[in-house]
Design a protein around this motif. Sequence first.
Motif, PDB file in Angstrom:
ATOM      1  N   UNK A  37      33.566  87.368  66.490  1.00  0.00           N
ATOM      2  CA  UNK A  37      32.399  86.730  67.110  1.00  0.00           C
ATOM      3  C   UNK A  37      32.417  86.920  68.631  1.00  0.00           C
ATOM      4  N   UNK A  41      29.783  88.787  71.166  1.00  0.00           N
ATOM      5  CA  UNK A  41      29.185  88.110  72.341  1.00  0.00           C
ATOM      6  C   UNK A  41      29.282  89.023  73.566  1.00  0.00           C
ATOM      7  N   UNK A  65      18.361  91.023  68.590  1.00  0.00           N
ATOM      8  CA  UNK A  65      17.977  90.315  67.352  1.00  0.00           C
ATOM      9  C   UNK A  65      18.642  90.996  66.141  1.00  0.00           C
ATOM     10  N   UNK A  68      22.267  90.020  66.061  1.00  0.00           N
ATOM     11  CA  UNK A  68      22.467  88.634  65.599  1.00  0.00           C
ATOM     12  C   UNK A  68      22.374  88.564  64.070  1.00  0.00           C
ATOM     13  N   UNK A  71      25.461  89.984  62.615  1.00  0.00           N
ATOM     14  CA  UNK A  71      26.569  89.068  62.901  1.00  0.00           C
ATOM     15  C   UNK A  71      26.617  87.931  61.874  1.00  0.00           C
ATOM     16  N   UNK A  72      25.458  87.357  61.601  1.00  0.00           N
ATOM     17  CA  UNK A  72      25.399  86.222  60.655  1.00  0.00           C
ATOM     18  C   UNK A  72      25.798  86.669  59.255  1.00  0.00           C
ATOM     19  N   UNK A  75      29.476  87.340  59.058  1.00  0.00           N
ATOM     20  CA  UNK A  75      30.272  86.120  59.059  1.00  0.00           C
ATOM     21  C   UNK A  75      30.197  85.395  57.717  1.00  0.00           C
TER      22      UNK A  75
ATOM     23  N   UNK B  54      28.063  80.493  72.526  1.00  0.00           N
ATOM     24  CA  UNK B  54      26.724  80.986  72.177  1.00  0.00           C
ATOM     25  C   UNK B  54      25.645  80.277  72.990  1.00  0.00           C
ATOM     26  N   UNK B  72      16.856  83.038  69.421  1.00  0.00           N
ATOM     27  CA  UNK B  72      17.615  83.470  68.236  1.00  0.00           C
ATOM     28  C   UNK B  72      19.094  83.101  68.389  1.00  0.00           C
ATOM     29  N   UNK B  73      19.637  83.410  69.558  1.00  0.00           N
ATOM     30  CA  UNK B  73      21.058  83.143  69.819  1.00  0.00           C
ATOM     31  C   UNK B  73      21.360  81.651  69.686  1.00  0.00           C
ATOM     32  N   UNK B  76      20.606  80.482  65.803  1.00  0.00           N
ATOM     33  CA  UNK B  76      21.460  81.084  64.768  1.00  0.00           C
ATOM     34  C   UNK B  76      22.933  81.013  65.156  1.00  0.00           C
ATOM     35  N   UNK B  77      23.276  81.574  66.324  1.00  0.00           N
ATOM     36  CA  UNK B  77      24.698  81.677  66.674  1.00  0.00           C
ATOM     37  C   UNK B  77      25.297  80.341  67.112  1.00  0.00           C
ATOM     38  N   UNK B  80      23.725  77.837  63.321  1.00  0.00           N
ATOM     39  CA  UNK B  80      24.060  78.143  61.925  1.00  0.00           C
ATOM     40  C   UNK B  80      25.528  78.555  61.745  1.00  0.00           C
ATOM     41  N   UNK B  81      25.988  79.474  62.605  1.00  0.00           N
ATOM     42  CA  UNK B  81      27.344  80.026  62.419  1.00  0.00           C
ATOM     43  C   UNK B  81      28.431  78.939  62.499  1.00  0.00           C
TER      44      UNK B  81
END
Lengths: 99, 184
Positions: A37, A41, A65, A68, A71-72, A75, B54, B72-73, B76-77, B80-81
Amino acid sequence: MSIFFAVCIIAVVLIFTVGIYSLLVTHNFMRILISIEILTKAVTLLLIAVGYVTGNMATVQAYVITIIVIEVVLLAVATGLVLGIYRATGSLDTRNLKR
Amino acid sequence: MLKNFCSFIMMLEGEFGLNMTIILISLAGLVICAILCVVVGNLVKAGIAMAATSAVLSVIMFFLKAPLAAAFELSVCAGLIPVIFISAISMTKIRPKDELAELKKERIKRFLPLPILLVVLAAALLAFLWPHIDSSIPEKIVSLGGDVQNILWKKRQVDLLGQIIIILAGVFGVMVFFKESDTE
């Protein structure tokens, strides 16, 4: 080169180093995911900084986007794998996989 | 100390302007949060530090004129993460205190060279970049390089297709890995 971009490059390299170092020395699966992660970043920050300096933020935002989303998904799948390993070995330690 | 910090901030603001000062401070915060993520012993705290990383990154994105990516970051990051992370951590059992103390000692030994490495690297980079740095501040972006929606939906359609495939792969992956086996 502006001071802003130089500071951004230094921050990106430092964050990337933190991620790589953690990836190398840790034995815990969850910490490995955290390290990945951190690496993403650093890449995201570099993309945004380059987009700002070149004045091409729209394309960069489209890339970010996409990053991301990847990434999700990565993970979520990796967490499922880690839980599967935990159920099989009873531990989150990578060294237990050798047994 | 707080007075010195405030005067330092004021000096930065006078030199670079408010937005650039916020970005520079956020960059420092981002590095600190990233270090905390890997150094903190407790996994839940590490997950929270990751969410903070994040959130700080989304602040930087917002000030660098990338509001869509920032949203979004942040959602989501930073939202959600950590939830996925902490729920996965809660499914594992907590180790006994003796074992945790031993692990903490081992962790400190392993991560001791990291601050030294970072300081040396930062100094080396600064020395390398110093001759190339001028005092200019990046000009305000006149053009955003086109409309984000236009680029995302028309110019980068293959990316969207890839994203859909990746999301489907992720959904199937999660279904397979989180499923309790019948034999158990």
